[in-house]
Each structure stands twice: as C-alpha cells, then as structure tokens.
Design a protein around this motif. Structure first.
Motif, PDB file in Angstrom:
ATOM      1  N   LEU A  48       0.767  -1.394   0.081  1.00 57.77           N
ATOM      2  CA  LEU A  48      -0.102  -0.009  -0.008  1.00 57.77           C
ATOM      3  C   LEU A  48       0.813   1.305  -0.028  1.00 57.77           C
ATOM      4  N   LEU A  49       2.173   1.041   0.458  1.00 56.96           N
ATOM      5  CA  LEU A  49       2.962   2.291   0.496  1.00 56.96           C
ATOM      6  C   LEU A  49       3.128   2.768  -0.861  1.00 56.96           C
ATOM      7  N   GLY A  50       3.474   1.988  -1.602  1.00 57.20           N
ATOM      8  CA  GLY A  50       3.687   2.206  -3.169  1.00 57.20           C
ATOM      9  C   GLY A  50       2.587   2.151  -4.296  1.00 57.20           C
ATOM     10  N   GLY A  85       0.936  11.904   4.433  1.00 58.93           N
ATOM     11  CA  GLY A  85       2.160  12.982   4.361  1.00 58.93           C
ATOM     12  C   GLY A  85       3.307  12.414   3.717  1.00 58.93           C
ATOM     13  N   SER A  86       3.592  11.153   4.315  1.00 55.37           N
ATOM     14  CA  SER A  86       5.139  10.515   4.109  1.00 55.37           C
ATOM     15  C   SER A  86       4.905   9.390   3.186  1.00 55.37           C
ATOM     16  N   ALA A  87       3.768   8.950   2.662  1.00 57.04           N
ATOM     17  CA  ALA A  87       3.637   7.912   1.622  1.00 57.04           C
ATOM     18  C   ALA A  87       3.022   8.539   0.343  1.00 57.04           C
ATOM     19  N   ALA A  88       1.845   8.884   0.510  1.00 55.38           N
ATOM     20  CA  ALA A  88       0.841   9.244  -0.719  1.00 55.38           C
ATOM     21  C   ALA A  88       1.372  10.600  -1.109  1.00 55.38           C
ATOM     22  N   LEU A 107      11.072   3.989  -1.273  1.00 50.10           N
ATOM     23  CA  LEU A 107       9.830   4.607  -0.696  1.00 50.10           C
ATOM     24  C   LEU A 107       8.621   3.398  -0.725  1.00 50.10           C
ATOM     25  N   ALA A 108       8.634   2.747  -1.590  1.00 53.78           N
ATOM     26  CA  ALA A 108       7.385   1.752  -1.770  1.00 53.78           C
ATOM     27  C   ALA A 108       7.725   0.509  -0.743  1.00 53.78           C
TER      28      ALA A 108
END
Length: 347
Positions: A48-50, A85-88, A107-108
C-alpha cells in the motif's frame, strides 16, 4: 465516468478498512506513545505504501482512486501512521520530479520516509521566500522533508533536515520544524517539475486530502449513530428523538456530497486535462473542508456532554478534520483559486 466502484476497487477498500481496524489505537490515550513501526511494516508488506508507484519499483501501478481509497480507509480508523503525508503526498511529488527508481523503490518498501515541508500555515509547499518557518506535516519517522527550489524552468525538489517536534492539535499525526538550510541526501530526487505537471500534482494532493476528510466524516457519523442507539434518556434511546435523527441525516447528506465530489476529482485527475482536474480537485477540497468541520462538530453535539471529554473519540475526528481543512488551503482559499481558474478559462 462510471461512479460505481469496480470489483477490484471494492476489494481494495475492504482490505484497507480491515487493515486499518487492526492498526487503530484502542483508546485516545494510546495516541501519545503510539509506535508506528509495526503498522508501517504492515502497510509496506501489503503493497500500500507504493500503490501508485510503477510496477518496476515494487509499486502497485494503481490509479489515483486506488490511492484515495486507502487514504479514506486509514482515516476512517484514525490510524496514527503518516500514510497521507509521508507516503501518498511525498510519492506524488517524487513521481512528478522523475525521481530515480532506487529512490522510489525505497519509498515503496517503507525503507524511506520523507515528509512535505510546508509553510507554517500549511497552505503550500515551502519554497525560498515563502515564509521564515517551514513545518514538516505528518512527519513521524521521516528522514527528511521535501521543499521546493525555484528556477526559470520550473521547480525542483530539495530534501532538508527535520528539526524539533512541534505540539499539534491533531492527535493522529506528528509535525516537526524544518531546517531548510541543511540538505539531507535521501537519494536522487529527479529534476525540474514543469508547470503543467506541477498543477496536476497539486490537484492529486488536494484530492487525497479531500478523501482523508471523507474518511474522518464517515467515521464520525458512524460513531455518533452507534452512540445514539445505546445512549438512553427518559428510558429510551436518543436515536428515537427526531432532533438527533435530523442532525445525523443532515451530516450523512454532507458526507455523501463530499464523497461524490472526491470520487469525481480522483477520476478527473487521471482522465481530464490539467485545468479541469485542478478545478475538480479544488472544488472537492473546498466542500470537504467546510463540511468536514460541520460534520465532526455535529458528532460532538450528538454525544452531548460526553462529547467534550478526553476519552470520547469525537474530538479526535474534529481535530483531524480541522488539520485537513488547513492543508493546501482552507475552503475560502480554494474558492478564491476556483474563481481565478474560472476567470482564466473565460479569458
């Protein structure tokens, strides 16, 4: 545009909701010392982070709506992880700048966390001369903050150091001061973001914040309804009182209006030209900012005296809605920007 969620989108939403429920704090008191390490790892393991990053860097190659549904689900459960803030939002900026595959891959995978460096009123991404102070929004665990460097060709990204933590209204998020003079190397951040790409990226960011507000509003109404069913006065549940029913019904109308506008904005950002996408995103953000405050204030009112106590979750929804309303500009600012877009369109 087909407003009906596809089977895969429904599955994504249900999965994100279940995960959000698992990661949520059990009480208001837990927010103060919440350690998001395990939760962040879970989001990374689920991909989900990426979710909107390219497949070749370990991302999901998803749409803006896919990402929005995850934002909404985590907001519904007030999960205290810096996904927005820090992923999307950070991933949108790095994609726009053409960051390297290595940076996007980190990041992913969750290895890299970067926040956005915003002006101290949270209305825009910080750049030289914007204001003296910069704030890293939703920056728990971040290694750096992204700010803008301006040039004749457009804007580029610079990663700078975080300073001391800041006290904040929103219990579900952390913020830090930003030291804009100290550069931190977090990898290749890409190059110049041209004007068209910049405006489309801002449209995506506005849309994601609108979806966060939708999740908060939805959670608030659900909590108020459950409370009204169980709270009794004069021997009957207050849910049977017409005044309480009217409050909840009015807020449901506001929620569905905000959801419809946010869904259209998510579609427009991917499918329409930049001007139309930006107009849809600003409209969704303006409506959700205004109604988000009204809905969450009504949730406090439905809870009566209980709604003003620390242990009641009503204030958590209200504070997050107020924080979201400021992010990238409140409703009056969005309306002013919409007026300018309309004027340019006529010209």
């Amino acid at each position: 545009m087909d407003a009906t969620l596809s089977e895969s989108e429904e599955l994504l939403r249900e999965t994100a909701r279940r995960l959000g429920s698992d990661l949520a704090c059990g009480s208001v008191a837990e927010y103060a010392d919440f350690d998001d390490t395990k939760a962040w790892r879970s989001l990374a393991d689920m991909g989900l982070l990426g979710i909107r990053l390219p497949d070749e860097v370990g991302g999901g190659d998803g749409s803006t709506l896919d990402q929005s549904l995850v934002v909404e689900a985590l907001a519904f459960h007030s999960v205290a992880v810096p996904f927005l803030g820090s992923a999307a939002l950070a991933s949108e900026l790095l994609l726009a700048a053409g960051a390297s595959q290595e940076t996007l891959s980190r990041l992913a995978s969750g290895e890299l966390r970067v926040a956005l460096g915003l002006t101290d009123d949270l209305s825009s991404i910080w750049r030289e001369g914007a204001s003296k102070n910069a704030v890293a929004f939703d920056s728990a665990g971040a290694q750096a903050a992204l700010v803008f460097d301006s040039s004749d060709a457009g804007v580029t990204l610079r990663s700078v150091a975080l300073g001391e933590p800041l006290p904040g209204l929103d219990l579900t998020r952390r913020s830090h001061r930003v030291n804009c003079e100290t550069v931190v190397d977090v990898g290749d951040l890409g190059g110049v973001i041209d004007a068209d790409t910049y405006e489309r990226t801002i449209a995506r960011c506005l849309t994601l914040v609108a979806w966060d507000l939708v999740g908060v509003m939805d959670a608030g109404i659900a909590t108020a309804v459950e409370y009204a069913k169980s709270r009794e006065q004069f021997g009957v549940a207050i849910a049977t009182f017409q005044a309480v029913q009217h409050i909840c019904a009015d807020q449901l109308v506001s929620l569905e209006g905000a959801r419809s506008m946010a869904e259209y904005a998510a579609w427009a950002v991917d499918e329409c030209d930049t001007a139309d996408a930006l107009l849809a995103a600003r409209s969704a953000k303006a409506f959700a900012s205004r109604e988000g405050r009204a809905v969450t204030e009504a949730v406090v009112q439905v809870h009566g005296g209980m709604g003003f106590t620390w242990d009641c979750p009503a204030h958590v929804f209200l504070k997050r809605a107020l924080s979201d309303a400021l992010l990238f500009g409140d409703a009056p600012r969005q309306i002013n920007e919409i007026a300018q877009l309309r004027s340019r369109s006529r010209a």
